[in-house]
Write a protein that holds these residues in place. Structure first.
Motif, mmCIF file in Angstrom:
data_model
loop_
_atom_site.group_PDB
_atom_site.id
_atom_site.type_symbol
_atom_site.label_atom_id
_atom_site.label_comp_id
_atom_site.label_asym_id
_atom_site.label_seq_id
_atom_site.Cartn_x
_atom_site.Cartn_y
_atom_site.Cartn_z
ATOM 1 N N ILE A 41 3.016 -6.808 -52.141
ATOM 2 C CA ILE A 41 3.370 -5.473 -52.641
ATOM 3 C C ILE A 41 4.384 -5.583 -53.778
ATOM 4 N N LEU A 42 5.417 -6.404 -53.591
ATOM 5 C CA LEU A 42 6.445 -6.540 -54.627
ATOM 6 C C LEU A 42 5.877 -7.176 -55.893
ATOM 7 N N ALA A 43 4.999 -8.144 -55.749
ATOM 8 C CA ALA A 43 4.386 -8.767 -56.925
ATOM 9 C C ALA A 43 3.660 -7.721 -57.763
ATOM 10 N N ALA A 44 2.891 -6.854 -57.093
ATOM 11 C CA ALA A 44 2.149 -5.814 -57.807
ATOM 12 C C ALA A 44 3.093 -4.825 -58.487
ATOM 13 N N GLU A 45 4.148 -4.415 -57.771
ATOM 14 C CA GLU A 45 5.086 -3.440 -58.332
ATOM 15 C C GLU A 45 5.873 -4.038 -59.496
ATOM 16 N N ILE A 46 6.306 -5.280 -59.367
ATOM 17 C CA ILE A 46 7.082 -5.916 -60.438
ATOM 18 C C ILE A 46 6.220 -6.128 -61.673
ATOM 19 N N GLU A 47 5.002 -6.624 -61.490
ATOM 20 C CA GLU A 47 4.147 -6.868 -62.652
ATOM 21 C C GLU A 47 3.779 -5.572 -63.351
ATOM 22 N N ARG A 48 3.562 -4.511 -62.590
ATOM 23 C CA ARG A 48 3.209 -3.228 -63.195
ATOM 24 C C ARG A 48 4.332 -2.706 -64.098
ATOM 25 N N ARG A 49 5.573 -2.955 -63.696
ATOM 26 C CA ARG A 49 6.718 -2.391 -64.425
ATOM 27 C C ARG A 49 7.381 -3.352 -65.405
ATOM 28 N N PHE A 50 7.363 -4.656 -65.070
ATOM 29 C CA PHE A 50 8.199 -5.593 -65.829
ATOM 30 C C PHE A 50 7.468 -6.813 -66.350
ATOM 31 N N GLY A 51 6.152 -6.862 -66.179
ATOM 32 C CA GLY A 51 5.393 -7.978 -66.733
ATOM 33 C C GLY A 51 5.047 -9.038 -65.699
ATOM 34 N N PRO A 52 4.363 -10.090 -66.134
ATOM 35 C CA PRO A 52 3.866 -11.140 -65.233
ATOM 36 C C PRO A 52 4.959 -11.695 -64.327
ATOM 37 N N VAL A 53 4.557 -12.060 -63.103
ATOM 38 C CA VAL A 53 5.516 -12.481 -62.092
ATOM 39 C C VAL A 53 5.034 -13.745 -61.399
ATOM 40 N N LYS A 54 5.988 -14.554 -60.958
ATOM 41 C CA LYS A 54 5.701 -15.721 -60.130
ATOM 42 C C LYS A 54 6.514 -15.601 -58.838
ATOM 43 N N ILE A 55 5.917 -16.077 -57.729
ATOM 44 C CA ILE A 55 6.548 -15.983 -56.415
ATOM 45 C C ILE A 55 6.570 -17.369 -55.775
ATOM 46 N N MET A 56 7.710 -17.736 -55.190
ATOM 47 C CA MET A 56 7.770 -18.952 -54.381
ATOM 48 C C MET A 56 7.289 -18.613 -52.980
ATOM 49 N N VAL A 57 6.264 -19.343 -52.494
ATOM 50 C CA VAL A 57 5.654 -19.022 -51.214
ATOM 51 C C VAL A 57 5.404 -20.282 -50.394
ATOM 52 N N ASN A 58 5.202 -20.085 -49.095
ATOM 53 C CA ASN A 58 4.731 -21.153 -48.215
ATOM 54 C C ASN A 58 3.418 -21.696 -48.785
ATOM 55 N N ASP A 59 3.300 -23.016 -48.883
ATOM 56 C CA ASP A 59 2.122 -23.598 -49.525
ATOM 57 C C ASP A 59 0.820 -23.261 -48.815
ATOM 58 N N LEU A 60 0.884 -22.796 -47.572
ATOM 59 C CA LEU A 60 -0.338 -22.382 -46.875
ATOM 60 C C LEU A 60 -1.031 -21.228 -47.595
ATOM 61 N N LEU A 61 -0.240 -20.401 -48.307
ATOM 62 C CA LEU A 61 -0.818 -19.247 -48.994
ATOM 63 C C LEU A 61 -1.640 -19.644 -50.220
ATOM 64 N N MET A 62 -1.566 -20.912 -50.619
ATOM 65 C CA MET A 62 -2.374 -21.361 -51.748
ATOM 66 C C MET A 62 -3.863 -21.341 -51.417
ATOM 67 N N HIS A 63 -4.183 -21.159 -50.145
ATOM 68 C CA HIS A 63 -5.592 -21.055 -49.755
ATOM 69 C C HIS A 63 -6.172 -19.687 -50.093
ATOM 70 N N LEU A 64 -5.336 -18.741 -50.520
ATOM 71 C CA LEU A 64 -5.822 -17.429 -50.951
ATOM 72 C C LEU A 64 -6.119 -17.507 -52.446
ATOM 73 N N ALA A 65 -7.341 -17.871 -52.774
ATOM 74 C CA ALA A 65 -7.701 -18.197 -54.156
ATOM 75 C C ALA A 65 -7.419 -17.091 -55.171
ATOM 76 N N PRO A 66 -7.704 -15.814 -54.902
ATOM 77 C CA PRO A 66 -7.516 -14.792 -55.934
ATOM 78 C C PRO A 66 -6.072 -14.600 -56.393
ATOM 79 N N VAL A 67 -5.103 -14.989 -55.571
ATOM 80 C CA VAL A 67 -3.697 -14.787 -55.946
ATOM 81 C C VAL A 67 -2.969 -16.108 -56.185
ATOM 82 N N ARG A 68 -3.707 -17.191 -56.197
ATOM 83 C CA ARG A 68 -3.093 -18.512 -56.349
ATOM 84 C C ARG A 68 -2.293 -18.623 -57.642
#
Length: 273
Positions: free
Chosen positions: A95-122
């Protein structure tokens, strides 16, 4: 990695020796627990979209409509570290990634590496291996993230909020949020995300701690929490930018991190009429 996820295959790939001792019915139970079928449904349905376009489609599908409150105007041309509490342990980051990118431009998030299996948001993620040593490649990716023109979203607690002293709250925030802000000269925007998981989640966390189990058992409950979240109109409070020059040697980085956490947790009461 394909589009759909398969938790059994993920476990077998990450821990081949341990996986061979797991009975197949347990894998079936785990797939139901993490709602693998429902997650793969949205991956099939919206997997042709990438990044926040995928996130926004999924949030709409699941009925999430967060209310955003800004304490002051934020210059979208500047590079920031957005530092938030972590009440939901997964969907709050999307949710925060979507809100930040909508208002302030491209965003990067530090995440648990298990989430890298979600290809569309990798493409949004910089993975952190929470259960092993970080590599030199990770250090280079981290440096690249902070030097880029992208906004950076951090959860300084490093894990999902727990019930502490009868209140749902983060553990102490780590000092890295301060040291990286100073090193890369990024102002910090504190965020308070007003939400919480189910009572079952916190009971599981408390039970695990009470019996001394080190394995983060409640982690496997987080995907299911996305589907049972009772309040999908949660409020998000963005604070005023805090200049990186604020973080002087007057206090240790650990003390500044505790101060920053306090600033985030006062945002709701400061924005309530």
């Amino acid at each position: 990695m394909g589009l759909e996820i398969d938790i059994e295959q993920i476990i077998r790939d990450r821990s081949p020796k341990g996986a061979k001792w797991i009975p197949r019915p347990l894998f079936g139970w785990l797939k139901r627990l993490i709602r693998q079928r429902e997650i793969n449904d949205v991956l099939r349905k919206y997997g042709h979209r990438e990044g926040t376009a995928f996130i926004e489609a999924v949030l709409d599908e699941w009925g999430y409509h967060p209310q955003v409150h800004l304490a002051a105007p934020i210059d979208p041309e500047k590079k920031y570290i957005f530092a938030s509490n972590h009440p939901l342990g997964g969907i709050d980051g999307l949710i925060l990634a979507a809100e930040i990118e909508r208002r302030f431009g491209p965003v990067k998030i530090m995440v648990n590496d298990l989430l890298m299996h979600l290809a569309p948001v990798r493409s949004l993620f910089v993975p952190v291996n929470k259960y092993g040593k970080q590599s030199a490649d990770y250090a280079r990716e981290l440096d690249k993230m902070y030097r880029s023109a992208d906004q950076v979203l951090l959860f300084p607690a490093g894990l999902c909020s727990r019930k502490i002293s009868a209140q749902v709250q983060d553990i102490g925030w780590k000092k890295n949020v301060i040291t990286k802000a100073v090193q890369y000269q990024r102002d910090i925007i504190p965020i308070f995300f007003d939400a919480q998981n189910s009572k079952a989640f916190y009971r599981t966390a408390s039970l695990r701690q009470a019996i001394g189990l080190k394995f983060n058992l409640e982690l496997v409950l987080l995907p299911g929490e996305m589907f049972r979240q009772p309040n999908k109109n949660m409020s998000i409070y963005f604070g005023r930018p805090i200049p990186f020059q604020t973080f002087t040697r007057e206090k240790r980085p650990e003390e500044w991190a505790a101060w920053l956490r306090e600033q985030a947790y006062t945002l709701k009461q400061n924005n309530t009429p």
